[in-house]
Design an enzyme around this catalytic site. Structure first.
Site, PDB file in Angstrom:
ATOM      1  N   ASP A  17     -35.433 -36.088 -12.624  1.00 21.30           N
ATOM      2  CA  ASP A  17     -36.157 -35.591 -13.798  1.00 21.30           C
ATOM      3  C   ASP A  17     -36.259 -36.669 -14.882  1.00 21.30           C
ATOM      4  O   ASP A  17     -35.384 -37.527 -14.989  1.00 21.30           O
ATOM      5  CB  ASP A  17     -35.426 -34.350 -14.344  1.00 21.30           C
ATOM      6  CG  ASP A  17     -36.312 -33.528 -15.265  1.00 21.30           C
ATOM      7  OD1 ASP A  17     -37.540 -33.754 -15.278  1.00 21.30           O
ATOM      8  OD2 ASP A  17     -35.772 -32.663 -15.979  1.00 21.30           O
ATOM      9  N   ASN A  65     -44.039 -26.621 -10.085  1.00 19.75           N
ATOM     10  CA  ASN A  65     -44.751 -27.774 -10.664  1.00 19.75           C
ATOM     11  C   ASN A  65     -46.273 -27.646 -10.558  1.00 19.75           C
ATOM     12  O   ASN A  65     -47.012 -28.413 -11.204  1.00 19.75           O
ATOM     13  CB  ASN A  65     -44.280 -29.090 -10.037  1.00 19.75           C
ATOM     14  CG  ASN A  65     -42.909 -29.527 -10.503  1.00 19.75           C
ATOM     15  OD1 ASN A  65     -42.137 -30.132  -9.758  1.00 19.75           O
ATOM     16  ND2 ASN A  65     -42.571 -29.257 -11.767  1.00 19.75           N
ATOM     17  N   ARG A 176     -28.352 -34.439 -11.601  1.00 29.06           N
ATOM     18  CA  ARG A 176     -29.638 -34.287 -12.292  1.00 29.06           C
ATOM     19  C   ARG A 176     -29.728 -35.341 -13.382  1.00 29.06           C
ATOM     20  O   ARG A 176     -28.799 -35.507 -14.165  1.00 29.06           O
ATOM     21  CB  ARG A 176     -29.806 -32.894 -12.906  1.00 29.06           C
ATOM     22  CG  ARG A 176     -31.193 -32.746 -13.565  1.00 29.06           C
ATOM     23  CD  ARG A 176     -31.501 -31.353 -14.042  1.00 29.06           C
ATOM     24  NE  ARG A 176     -32.880 -31.284 -14.503  1.00 29.06           N
ATOM     25  CZ  ARG A 176     -33.683 -30.232 -14.369  1.00 29.06           C
ATOM     26  NH1 ARG A 176     -33.239 -29.137 -13.798  1.00 29.06           N
ATOM     27  NH2 ARG A 176     -34.922 -30.262 -14.807  1.00 29.06           N
ATOM     28  N   LEU A 183     -30.628 -25.973 -12.923  1.00 30.29           N
ATOM     29  CA  LEU A 183     -30.957 -26.256 -11.525  1.00 30.29           C
ATOM     30  C   LEU A 183     -32.454 -26.181 -11.240  1.00 30.29           C
ATOM     31  O   LEU A 183     -32.912 -26.709 -10.222  1.00 30.29           O
ATOM     32  CB  LEU A 183     -30.203 -25.300 -10.591  1.00 30.29           C
ATOM     33  CG  LEU A 183     -28.683 -25.505 -10.561  1.00 30.29           C
ATOM     34  CD1 LEU A 183     -28.021 -24.475  -9.657  1.00 30.29           C
ATOM     35  CD2 LEU A 183     -28.323 -26.908 -10.087  1.00 30.29           C
TER      36      LEU A 183
HETATM   37  C1  IPE Z   1     -37.471 -30.101 -11.642  1.00 36.89           C
HETATM   38  O1  IPE Z   1     -37.910 -30.707 -12.808  1.00 36.89           O
HETATM   39  C2  IPE Z   1     -38.393 -30.428 -10.502  1.00 36.89           C
HETATM   40  C3  IPE Z   1     -38.362 -31.807 -10.014  1.00 36.89           C
HETATM   41  C4  IPE Z   1     -37.604 -32.766 -10.475  1.00 36.89           C
HETATM   42  C5  IPE Z   1     -39.245 -32.082  -8.914  1.00 36.89           C
HETATM   43  P1  IPE Z   1     -38.852 -29.965 -13.841  1.00 36.89           P
HETATM   44  O2  IPE Z   1     -39.153 -30.953 -14.899  1.00 36.89           O
HETATM   45  O3  IPE Z   1     -40.004 -29.343 -13.143  1.00 36.89           O
HETATM   46  O4  IPE Z   1     -37.893 -28.804 -14.369  1.00 36.89           O
HETATM   47  P2  IPE Z   1     -37.932 -27.957 -15.707  1.00 36.89           P
HETATM   48  O5  IPE Z   1     -39.334 -27.422 -15.851  1.00 36.89           O
HETATM   49  O6  IPE Z   1     -37.608 -28.893 -16.818  1.00 36.89           O
HETATM   50  O7  IPE Z   1     -36.894 -26.906 -15.531  1.00 36.89           O
HETATM   51  C1  IPE Z   2     -39.841 -35.373 -12.912  1.00 32.50           C
HETATM   52  O1  IPE Z   2     -40.248 -35.830 -14.151  1.00 32.50           O
HETATM   53  C2  IPE Z   2     -40.960 -35.442 -11.895  1.00 32.50           C
HETATM   54  C3  IPE Z   2     -41.448 -34.129 -11.454  1.00 32.50           C
HETATM   55  C4  IPE Z   2     -41.030 -32.979 -11.867  1.00 32.50           C
HETATM   56  C5  IPE Z   2     -42.496 -34.145 -10.446  1.00 32.50           C
HETATM   57  P1  IPE Z   2     -40.990 -34.917 -15.206  1.00 32.50           P
HETATM   58  O2  IPE Z   2     -42.478 -35.069 -15.020  1.00 32.50           O
HETATM   59  O3  IPE Z   2     -40.506 -33.516 -15.149  1.00 32.50           O
HETATM   60  O4  IPE Z   2     -40.557 -35.605 -16.570  1.00 32.50           O
HETATM   61  P2  IPE Z   2     -40.175 -34.898 -17.938  1.00 32.50           P
HETATM   62  O5  IPE Z   2     -39.152 -33.865 -17.628  1.00 32.50           O
HETATM   63  O6  IPE Z   2     -41.440 -34.292 -18.470  1.00 32.50           O
HETATM   64  O7  IPE Z   2     -39.669 -36.006 -18.784  1.00 32.50           O
HETATM   65 MG    MG Z   3     -39.027 -32.521 -16.102  1.00 34.72          MG
END
Ligand code: IPE
Ligand code: IPE
Ligand code: MG
Length: 228
Positions: A17, A65, A176, A183
């Site tokens: 993340d 996502n 994480r 989670l």
């Molecule tokens: C979790 O991250 C999914 C992945 C890392 C692929 P998100 O960025 O989607 O999670 P939330 O929305 O902050 O919970």
């Molecule tokens: C994780 O990074 C990648 C995916 C969830 C695909 P994010 O795109 O969620 O990055 P933040 O959480 O917005 O910084």
């Molecule tokens: Mg994220």
């Protein structure tokens, strides 16, 4: 074969993340954050053979996502296409066995085809790289429970035997990145007795050295499984 070393995890999973925040801090487009995120994955996979980990599971795209802008989802899917194409030869050369968890058959047909080909070409690899694509843990558990029920036995063992991760070692360590402490629908069942580590590093900055540091921290944990 000797007993596994309790100080050394067999199976590590990472919620990758923070790509968006990494880009935002640099006034760069989110897509570039995702691109740098892929580079972090590449470096980590290259270092896998030096870590002793049998299986690394990476959360790459959740079933939630899809809620993001169409443009960002397209960017992520195109990065996936590019990554499979560019890195498959390296996987094979590095003895990596690819596995995909989640509802990946629901991705675009050309990606499904590329993944099937990559799975076939890496089937003999020694270390597993499991990638969670269109993955949601609640859905995985529901699918596993339905299959266990259809087979006539609903127990924790029979459900576990139908999870997408059934053929992987038990999860030892969940990491994480990016400072979030949740989670996000990842490996809920498998986390029952996993150790957890939440680090502030944003995913594009997470290097093999950060993974080594996480493994050192794991070695100092005392796992009790309810005993004393
Ligand atoms: C979790 O991250 C999914 C992945 C890392 C692929 P998100 O960025 O989607 O999670 P939330 O929305 O902050 O919970
Ligand atoms: C994780 O990074 C990648 C995916 C969830 C695909 P994010 O795109 O969620 O990055 P933040 O959480 O917005 O910084
Ligand atoms: Mg994220």
């Amino acid at each position: 074969m000797s007993d596994p070393d309790p100080n050394h995890p067999r199976h590590v999973a990472i919620i990758m993340d923070g790509n968006g925040r990494w880009a935002k801090r640099r006034h760069l487009p989110r897509a570039l954050g995702h691109q740098r995120g892929v580079e972090a994955v590449r470096e980590l996979v290259r270092s896998l053979k030096d870590t002793g980990i049998e299986c690394l599971t990476l959360y790459a795209f959740s079933s939630e996502n899809w809620k993001r802008d169409e443009e960002e989802v397209d960017d992520l899917m195109n990065l996936m296409r590019k990554f499979i194409k560019s890195d498959l030869p390296e996987f094979i050369a590095n003895d990596v066995k690819l596995k995909i968890i989640g509802d990946w058959q629901g991705l675009a047909p050309d990606i499904v085809e590329m993944l099937e080909d990559a799975l076939a070409q890496t089937a003999k690899g020694g270390r597993t790289l499991a990638v969670a694509l269109n993955y949601g843990s609640l859905n995985e558990i529901a699918r596993a429970a339905a299959r266990a029920a259809a087979a006539g036995e609903v127990t924790t063992d029979s459900i576990a035997a139908h999870l997408d991760t059934a053929d992987l070692p038990p999860l030892d360590l969940l990491i994480r990145t990016s400072g979030e402490v949740r989670l996000s629908n990842f490996l809920l069942w498998q986390c029952a007795y996993a150790e957890m580590l939440f680090v502030d590093t944003l995913w594009p900055d997470f290097s093999p050295a950060h993974l080594r540091d996480a493994l050192d921290q794991f070695a100092n944990r005392e796992r009790r499984y309810g005993g004393r």
